[in-house]
Design a protein around this motif. Sequence first.
Motif, PDB file in Angstrom:
ATOM      1  N   ASP A 228     -15.979  25.371  23.788  1.00 43.90           N
ATOM      2  CA  ASP A 228     -16.223  26.223  24.962  1.00 43.90           C
ATOM      3  C   ASP A 228     -15.124  25.995  26.004  1.00 43.90           C
ATOM      4  O   ASP A 228     -14.654  26.932  26.652  1.00 43.90           O
ATOM      5  CB  ASP A 228     -17.587  25.896  25.598  1.00 43.90           C
ATOM      6  CG  ASP A 228     -18.752  26.336  24.716  1.00 43.90           C
ATOM      7  OD1 ASP A 228     -18.519  27.030  23.705  1.00 43.90           O
ATOM      8  OD2 ASP A 228     -19.902  25.969  25.038  1.00 43.90           O
ATOM      9  N   GLY A 229     -14.730  24.736  26.150  1.00 45.60           N
ATOM     10  CA  GLY A 229     -13.692  24.395  27.129  1.00 45.60           C
ATOM     11  C   GLY A 229     -12.362  25.055  26.788  1.00 45.60           C
ATOM     12  O   GLY A 229     -11.655  25.541  27.677  1.00 45.60           O
ATOM     13  N   GLU A 230     -12.027  25.094  25.504  1.00 51.86           N
ATOM     14  CA  GLU A 230     -10.755  25.733  25.109  1.00 51.86           C
ATOM     15  C   GLU A 230     -10.797  27.244  25.345  1.00 51.86           C
ATOM     16  O   GLU A 230      -9.784  27.859  25.702  1.00 51.86           O
ATOM     17  CB  GLU A 230     -10.453  25.418  23.642  1.00 51.86           C
ATOM     18  CG  GLU A 230      -9.984  23.979  23.455  1.00 51.86           C
ATOM     19  CD  GLU A 230     -10.072  23.477  22.007  1.00 51.86           C
ATOM     20  OE1 GLU A 230      -9.463  22.437  21.724  1.00 51.86           O
ATOM     21  OE2 GLU A 230     -10.762  24.106  21.167  1.00 51.86           O
ATOM     22  N   LEU A 231     -11.980  27.824  25.147  1.00 44.66           N
ATOM     23  CA  LEU A 231     -12.096  29.265  25.420  1.00 44.66           C
ATOM     24  C   LEU A 231     -11.949  29.542  26.909  1.00 44.66           C
ATOM     25  O   LEU A 231     -11.255  30.467  27.324  1.00 44.66           O
ATOM     26  CB  LEU A 231     -13.448  29.797  24.928  1.00 44.66           C
ATOM     27  CG  LEU A 231     -13.530  30.059  23.431  1.00 44.66           C
ATOM     28  CD1 LEU A 231     -14.954  30.436  23.035  1.00 44.66           C
ATOM     29  CD2 LEU A 231     -12.572  31.184  23.025  1.00 44.66           C
ATOM     30  N   LEU A 232     -12.604  28.705  27.707  1.00 40.85           N
ATOM     31  CA  LEU A 232     -12.488  28.878  29.156  1.00 40.85           C
ATOM     32  C   LEU A 232     -11.029  28.750  29.586  1.00 40.85           C
ATOM     33  O   LEU A 232     -10.514  29.555  30.361  1.00 40.85           O
ATOM     34  CB  LEU A 232     -13.336  27.821  29.879  1.00 40.85           C
ATOM     35  CG  LEU A 232     -13.223  27.831  31.403  1.00 40.85           C
ATOM     36  CD1 LEU A 232     -13.860  29.091  31.981  1.00 40.85           C
ATOM     37  CD2 LEU A 232     -13.887  26.591  32.022  1.00 40.85           C
TER      38      LEU A 232
END
Length: 317
Positions: A105-109
């Motif tokens: 999720d962090g990489e997508l954000l």
Amino acid sequence: MKIIKYLLILLAIILVAGLSFSGFIQIRGVPTYEIEQLDYTVESTPDKLIRGEKLVSMLCKNCHYNQETNAFTGKHLSDIPTEFGKIYSQNITQDETYGIGNYTDGELLYLLRTGIKKNGQYTPPYMSKLPHMSDEDIESIIAFIRSDDPMVAAASIPSQPCEPSFLVKFLCFVAFKPLKFPESSISPPDSSNKVELGKYLVYNLECYACHSADFKTLNQMQPELSEGFLGGGNKPLDLEGNVLLTQNLTPDKETGIGNWTEQQFVRAVKYGLKEGEHALRYPMMPYVQLTDHEAQSIFSYLQTVPPIKNDVMRSGL
Ligand code: HEC
Ligand code: HEC
């Protein structure tokens, strides 16, 4: 005679320097950057999924949805000007090999805020960035693209790599840079304040990106500083690759929408319809997902931007 000799040597040096610089750009390609690992996970809720689906339909579907697979498996983007190269949107389904199943999720954000992919490579302007979106809205987008909705369920279909032109590589070297990750949280607009909500939508739905003067002179961090902000005249392509000039959305009475009623505007934006005229054509997609209140808010905001006199002829009618 000596001076000519020196001039020739100088010219040769400039030529060699120029050639090696372009060779360097060509080989280096689109630059890569360090990515910041964020401690971030999105809790999915039914409300977020509904909101996420609405935002994704307006913001991502047009590029990532493939009609043949009926899912977000990517495709050739025939409406990207050929001066940018041959551009393919990617498979963003949950597949771990061909899609984005391996993204956290962090990489997508991080990608959606800055434009830097999991592998560190920067995505040129033909992939959206969302520097102004509220934390809540971006969470909803991530919740939706991670959901088991059939649009994003794992589909093991490889996508084609992009073939950006020399121009794109060059511009990524000198002008197009990743956006700064926001330092503090971004709160949603006050939806009872129409001008504030309208501005939020014009920025985040990227109306200004198509409706200003040129894609190459947009200012993503401060959209109102884009050349000819909302004055139209930009040249996106339709699906056959023909230029379709964008219209002037500033409140200028002769060349913009200064004489439009709110109702005419809402009909045009939500359904692509204009009284007694040809329906609005691709790439102006009807924003059926907007509520009337949201479309009216965009109208209220547009009344507040500086009018620009720019008489854009409608293409090909
Ligand atoms: C104008 C077309 C366009 C729009 C709109 C768009 N994308 Fe993309 N997207 C692309 C292209 C093209 C790439 C590939 C860029 C590259 O690799 O340089 C890409 C890449 C990606 C990637 C990276 C995939 C990988 O393999 O690393 C993700 C994730 C993504 N997009 C998600 C989204 C989401 C979510 C939205 C909506 C908020 C969106 N995109 C809107 C065109 C688009
Ligand atoms: C991908 C580019 C693109 C985006 C994004 C876009 N538009 Fe458009 N828009 C166009 C084009 C091109 C036309 C002209 C269509 C035609 O001539 O048929 C147009 C036409 C219009 C018109 C009709 C204006 C007139 O004078 O006839 C309105 C109103 C409008 N857009 C509002 C918006 C709003 C509001 C948004 C954001 C929610 C938006 N557009 C986003 C490309 C875009």
